[in-house]
Motif scaffolding. Structure first.
Motif, short mmCIF file in Angstrom:
data_model
loop_
_atom_site.label_atom_id
_atom_site.label_comp_id
_atom_site.label_asym_id
_atom_site.label_seq_id
_atom_site.Cartn_x
_atom_site.Cartn_y
_atom_site.Cartn_z
N THR A 1 0.83 -1.21 0.00
CA THR A 1 0.00 0.00 0.00
C THR A 1 0.86 1.26 0.00
O THR A 1 0.60 2.20 -0.77
CB THR A 1 -0.94 0.01 1.22
OG1 THR A 1 -1.79 -1.14 1.15
CG2 THR A 1 -1.78 1.27 1.26
N LEU A 2 1.88 1.29 0.82
CA LEU A 2 2.75 2.46 0.87
C LEU A 2 3.49 2.67 -0.45
O LEU A 2 3.67 3.81 -0.89
CB LEU A 2 3.73 2.35 2.04
CG LEU A 2 3.11 2.42 3.43
CD1 LEU A 2 4.13 2.11 4.50
CD2 LEU A 2 2.44 3.76 3.66
N ILE B 1 5.29 6.26 -1.50
CA ILE B 1 6.05 6.66 -0.31
C ILE B 1 7.49 6.19 -0.50
O ILE B 1 7.73 5.09 -0.99
CB ILE B 1 5.44 6.03 0.96
CG1 ILE B 1 3.95 6.40 1.11
CG2 ILE B 1 6.24 6.41 2.20
CD1 ILE B 1 3.66 7.87 1.28
N ILE C 1 9.16 3.84 4.29
CA ILE C 1 8.53 2.53 4.44
C ILE C 1 9.34 1.67 5.41
O ILE C 1 8.78 1.06 6.32
CB ILE C 1 8.38 1.82 3.08
CG1 ILE C 1 7.41 2.59 2.18
CG2 ILE C 1 7.90 0.38 3.27
CD1 ILE C 1 7.32 2.08 0.75
N LYS D 1 8.83 2.87 8.96
CA LYS D 1 7.49 2.57 9.48
C LYS D 1 7.33 1.10 9.83
O LYS D 1 6.79 0.77 10.88
CB LYS D 1 6.40 2.98 8.47
CG LYS D 1 6.25 4.46 8.31
CD LYS D 1 5.80 5.09 9.62
CE LYS D 1 5.64 6.58 9.46
NZ LYS D 1 5.40 7.24 10.75
#
Length: 57
Positions: A23-24, A29, A34, A37
């Protein structure tokens, strides 16, 4: 039976990490963010986090 539940838990965590990374990446992103996170959220080492990132690339 304990080993089975541990395996199921690990499989679920793995699916969650893969979904988050995917998703990121779709949101464009930066890889560094990433990595940061998923390390923060899942308590991963840098090497393990990079493995997930490379898997999705």
């Amino acid at each position: 039976m304990c080993n089975l539940s541990k395996g199921v838990e690990e499989k679920g965590i793995r699916k969650g990490i893969v979904a988050m990374v995917s998703t990121l990446k779709e949101l464009q992103i930066a890889d560094e963010i990433i990595l940061s996170k998923i390390r923060e959220k899942f308590g991963l080492t840098e090497e393990t986090a990079e493995t997930y990132l490379k898997e999705i690339s």
